[in-house]
Design a protein around this motif. Structure first.
Motif, PDB file in Angstrom:
ATOM      1  N   ASN A 163     155.552-102.938 -84.248  1.00  0.00           N
ATOM      2  CA  ASN A 163     156.597-102.562 -85.571  1.00  0.00           C
ATOM      3  C   ASN A 163     155.680-102.504 -86.270  1.00  0.00           C
ATOM      4  OD1 ASN A 163     159.702-103.887 -85.179  1.00  0.00           O
ATOM      5  ND2 ASN A 163     158.625-105.749 -85.087  1.00  0.00           N
ATOM      6  N   ILE A 164     153.879-102.299 -85.870  1.00  0.00           N
ATOM      7  CA  ILE A 164     152.916-101.305 -87.299  1.00  0.00           C
ATOM      8  C   ILE A 164     153.947-100.066 -87.748  1.00  0.00           C
ATOM      9  CG2 ILE A 164     150.801-100.645 -87.219  1.00  0.00           C
ATOM     10  CD1 ILE A 164     150.263-102.155 -84.866  1.00  0.00           C
ATOM     11  N   ASP A 165     153.938 -99.140 -87.012  1.00  0.00           N
ATOM     12  CA  ASP A 165     154.819 -98.137 -87.861  1.00  0.00           C
ATOM     13  C   ASP A 165     155.703 -97.929 -88.584  1.00  0.00           C
ATOM     14  OD1 ASP A 165     152.312 -96.782 -86.403  1.00  0.00           O
ATOM     15  OD2 ASP A 165     153.602 -95.715 -84.529  1.00  0.00           O
ATOM     16  N   ILE A 166     156.367 -98.998 -88.999  1.00  0.00           N
ATOM     17  CA  ILE A 166     157.414 -99.034 -89.740  1.00  0.00           C
ATOM     18  C   ILE A 166     157.329 -99.922 -91.426  1.00  0.00           C
ATOM     19  CG2 ILE A 166     159.231 -98.428 -87.940  1.00  0.00           C
ATOM     20  CD1 ILE A 166     160.093-100.988 -87.457  1.00  0.00           C
ATOM     21  N   ASN A 167     156.123-100.938 -90.578  1.00  0.00           N
ATOM     22  CA  ASN A 167     155.738-101.715 -91.546  1.00  0.00           C
ATOM     23  C   ASN A 167     156.075-103.341 -91.551  1.00  0.00           C
ATOM     24  OD1 ASN A 167     153.636-102.494 -93.841  1.00  0.00           O
ATOM     25  ND2 ASN A 167     154.872-101.531 -95.224  1.00  0.00           N
ATOM     26  N   MET A 168     156.425-103.659 -90.671  1.00  0.00           N
ATOM     27  CA  MET A 168     157.350-104.610 -90.310  1.00  0.00           C
ATOM     28  C   MET A 168     156.395-105.927 -89.943  1.00  0.00           C
ATOM     29  SD  MET A 168     160.942-103.879 -88.923  1.00  0.00           S
ATOM     30  CE  MET A 168     161.803-105.510 -89.063  1.00  0.00           C
ATOM     31  N   THR A 169     156.796-107.325 -89.732  1.00  0.00           N
ATOM     32  CA  THR A 169     156.079-108.140 -89.187  1.00  0.00           C
ATOM     33  C   THR A 169     155.369-107.949 -88.385  1.00  0.00           C
ATOM     34  OG1 THR A 169     157.320-109.449 -90.674  1.00  0.00           O
ATOM     35  CG2 THR A 169     155.186-111.098 -89.608  1.00  0.00           C
ATOM     36  N   VAL A 170     153.830-109.048 -87.913  1.00  0.00           N
ATOM     37  CA  VAL A 170     153.317-108.761 -87.064  1.00  0.00           C
ATOM     38  C   VAL A 170     152.139-109.705 -86.847  1.00  0.00           C
ATOM     39  CG1 VAL A 170     153.474-105.990 -85.766  1.00  0.00           C
ATOM     40  CG2 VAL A 170     151.111-106.875 -87.330  1.00  0.00           C
ATOM     41  N   GLY A 171     151.652-109.967 -85.906  1.00  0.00           N
ATOM     42  CA  GLY A 171     150.803-111.014 -85.694  1.00  0.00           C
ATOM     43  C   GLY A 171     149.752-111.645 -84.862  1.00  0.00           C
ATOM     44  N   THR A 172     149.121-112.547 -85.335  1.00  0.00           N
ATOM     45  CA  THR A 172     148.187-113.117 -83.021  1.00  0.00           C
ATOM     46  C   THR A 172     148.385-114.381 -83.423  1.00  0.00           C
ATOM     47  OG1 THR A 172     146.077-111.447 -84.826  1.00  0.00           O
ATOM     48  CG2 THR A 172     145.251-113.809 -83.279  1.00  0.00           C
ATOM     49  N   ILE A 173     148.168-114.572 -82.059  1.00  0.00           N
ATOM     50  CA  ILE A 173     148.737-115.710 -81.548  1.00  0.00           C
ATOM     51  C   ILE A 173     147.913-116.210 -80.616  1.00  0.00           C
ATOM     52  CG2 ILE A 173     150.498-117.170 -80.321  1.00  0.00           C
ATOM     53  CD1 ILE A 173     152.448-114.810 -80.246  1.00  0.00           C
ATOM     54  N   PHE A 174     147.465-117.205 -80.935  1.00  0.00           N
ATOM     55  CA  PHE A 174     146.377-118.527 -80.592  1.00  0.00           C
ATOM     56  C   PHE A 174     146.418-119.654 -79.744  1.00  0.00           C
ATOM     57  CE2 PHE A 174     145.893-119.969 -84.272  1.00  0.00           C
ATOM     58  CZ  PHE A 174     145.002-120.663 -84.110  1.00  0.00           C
ATOM     59  N   SER A 175     146.162-119.869 -78.427  1.00  0.00           N
ATOM     60  CA  SER A 175     146.119-121.268 -77.667  1.00  0.00           C
ATOM     61  C   SER A 175     144.608-121.420 -77.309  1.00  0.00           C
ATOM     62  CB  SER A 175     146.484-121.060 -76.815  1.00  0.00           C
ATOM     63  OG  SER A 175     146.780-122.090 -75.760  1.00  0.00           O
ATOM     64  N   ILE A 176     144.482-122.939 -77.734  1.00  0.00           N
ATOM     65  CA  ILE A 176     142.583-123.160 -77.188  1.00  0.00           C
ATOM     66  C   ILE A 176     143.092-124.307 -75.722  1.00  0.00           C
ATOM     67  CG2 ILE A 176     140.583-123.947 -78.088  1.00  0.00           C
ATOM     68  CD1 ILE A 176     141.720-123.100 -80.850  1.00  0.00           C
ATOM     69  N   LEU A 177     142.536-124.076 -75.004  1.00  0.00           N
ATOM     70  CA  LEU A 177     142.185-125.098 -73.838  1.00  0.00           C
ATOM     71  C   LEU A 177     140.984-125.390 -73.823  1.00  0.00           C
ATOM     72  CD1 LEU A 177     144.277-122.744 -71.452  1.00  0.00           C
ATOM     73  CD2 LEU A 177     144.794-125.477 -72.514  1.00  0.00           C
ATOM     74  N   PRO A 178     141.034-127.092 -72.998  1.00  0.00           N
ATOM     75  CA  PRO A 178     139.761-127.537 -73.033  1.00  0.00           C
ATOM     76  C   PRO A 178     138.572-126.799 -71.448  1.00  0.00           C
ATOM     77  CG  PRO A 178     141.569-128.571 -71.891  1.00  0.00           C
ATOM     78  CD  PRO A 178     141.693-128.001 -72.818  1.00  0.00           C
ATOM     79  N   TYR A 179     137.939-126.732 -71.148  1.00  0.00           N
ATOM     80  CA  TYR A 179     137.145-125.818 -70.204  1.00  0.00           C
ATOM     81  C   TYR A 179     135.981-127.042 -69.424  1.00  0.00           C
ATOM     82  CZ  TYR A 179     133.790-123.755 -67.888  1.00  0.00           C
ATOM     83  OH  TYR A 179     132.751-122.515 -67.073  1.00  0.00           O
ATOM     84  N   PRO A 180     136.822-126.879 -68.740  1.00  0.00           N
ATOM     85  CA  PRO A 180     136.128-128.326 -67.446  1.00  0.00           C
ATOM     86  C   PRO A 180     135.357-128.399 -66.511  1.00  0.00           C
ATOM     87  CG  PRO A 180     138.338-127.013 -66.140  1.00  0.00           C
ATOM     88  CD  PRO A 180     137.820-125.604 -68.009  1.00  0.00           C
ATOM     89  N   ARG A 181     134.028-127.083 -66.236  1.00  0.00           N
ATOM     90  CA  ARG A 181     133.761-126.820 -65.992  1.00  0.00           C
ATOM     91  C   ARG A 181     132.159-126.434 -66.857  1.00  0.00           C
ATOM     92  NH1 ARG A 181     132.540-123.581 -62.363  1.00  0.00           N
ATOM     93  NH2 ARG A 181     133.942-121.686 -63.072  1.00  0.00           N
ATOM     94  N   VAL A 182     131.790-127.328 -67.951  1.00  0.00           N
ATOM     95  CA  VAL A 182     130.719-126.886 -69.231  1.00  0.00           C
ATOM     96  C   VAL A 182     129.391-126.911 -67.841  1.00  0.00           C
ATOM     97  CG1 VAL A 182     129.466-127.994 -70.963  1.00  0.00           C
ATOM     98  CG2 VAL A 182     131.860-128.156 -71.029  1.00  0.00           C
TER      99      VAL A 182
END
Length: 332
Positions: free
Chosen positions: A109-128
């Motif tokens: 949608n970028i080139d036609i000037n419509m909505t875009v976005g960034t999606i994120f997910s955060i998980l625990p790290y089990p092996r510090v």
């Protein structure tokens, strides 16, 4: 108004607050580039394809690099996985969190000037203390400690959950801060609005065809009410609309491409959006099974998605049960 920084200080651990702050700062840089548009030379394609076999937009790559560079320098981030990269990126082995992201959902949608976005997910790290591997990321969505999205539309906004409901922030370009505008986002359990790519009708399974036929029939059909269809062709925009005014979003399994189990990515799109939708009072399944209980098999796994108003999501599940099949057409 409460700022994002203030909210995180009161609601999140130092490690989680720092990681979300890093994501927020990157989103501000991405938003600024989008504001410049063609003047920044970010429109068009790179000529390359990502791991999904999709043509990469210039801003896909720029956004990915911004997020990757920032997160791998955050001391609390043990590893990063991006929709745009084949492999995970180990970061700081003393970190306690893993981050997955779709740097620019809806980039077509970028080139036609419509909505875009960034999606994120955060998980625990089990092996510090050890270097992160792909296997560390393969956790079901119920393990997420936070998820959200930055949406770049008429204004830049953040919707997020830490597992205690959904909050929404709006970016103030004057103060350069995200400001809290809704501390209890909720979704109605009923709706008269749906989003689906209707051009794939001929490839759907019978339960989905039956469901959509009922919606199209409106007050003359089995549902006894009229429905409106809305489709932006960017999951982030359709989900944001559901959070604002309700609805149901679907990208079901189809037979268009043999061997392809779904369109949307479990780790980068389906899990974080499911976490948000559930925390707002909605439901999210692959058509039958709760998405957040699915154990990922690999970081780029795709699945069908039906999410939003619980009444509609349950109705679709019941149609599959009546047909005796799973969301991918296998016997139940």
């Amino acid at each position: 108004m409460m700022t994002l920084t203030q909210y995180l200080q009161s609601q999140a651990s130092d490690e989680l607050a720092s990681t979300i702050d890093t994501l927020a700062k990157s989103s501000i840089a991405i938003s600024a580039l989008l504001d410049k548009g063609a003047l920044a030379g970010i429109h068009g394609e790179t000529g390359n394809e990502n791991v999904q076999g999709e043509a990469q937009k210039k801003l896909d790559v720029i956004s990915n690099d911004l997020l990757l560079d920032a997160l791998t320098q955050n001391p609390h981030c043990a590893g990063v996985a991006s929709e745009e990269l084949d492999d995970i990126s180990p970061a700081n082995d003393q970190g306690t969190l893993l981050v997955t992201f779709d740097p620019l959902d809806g980039s077509s949608n970028i080139d036609i000037n419509m909505t875009v976005g960034t999606i994120f997910s955060i998980l625990p790290y089990p092996r510090v203390g050890s270097q992160a591997t792909e296997a560390d990321f393969l956790q079901p969505g119920v393990q997420q400690v936070a998820a959200g999205y930055f949406i770049y539309g008429t204004s830049t906004m953040l919707a997020m959950t830490l597992g205690q409901g959904v909050v929404m922030f709006s970016f103030d370009p004057t103060s350069q801060e995200y400001l809290l505008i809704n501390d209890q986002v909720t979704i109605s359990q009923t709706t008269a609005e749906y989003a689906i790519n209707a051009s794939n009708y001929r490839y759907w399974l019978d339960p989905i065809k039956e469901y959509i036929d009922g919606l199209v029939a409106g007050d003359l059909g089995v549902r006894n009410k009229d429905y409106n269809m809305r489709w932006v062709a960017a999951m982030i925009a359709d989900v944001h609309r559901i959070l604002i005014r309700g609805g149901v979003f679907m990208y079901p399994f189809d037979t268009k491409i043999a061997g392809k189990t779904g369109k949307l990515r479990l780790m980068y799109e389906a899990n974080p959006m499911s976490f948000i939708i559930e925390q707002a009072g909605g439901a999210s399944t692959d058509g039958v099974e709760r998405i957040m209980e699915i154990k990922p098999s690999h970081i780029h796994q795709r699945i069908p998605v039906v999410l939003g108003a619980k009444e509609e999501v349950d109705y679709v599940k019941d149609l599959h049960a009546k047909a005796g099949i799973l969301a991918n057409g296998d016997p139940a």
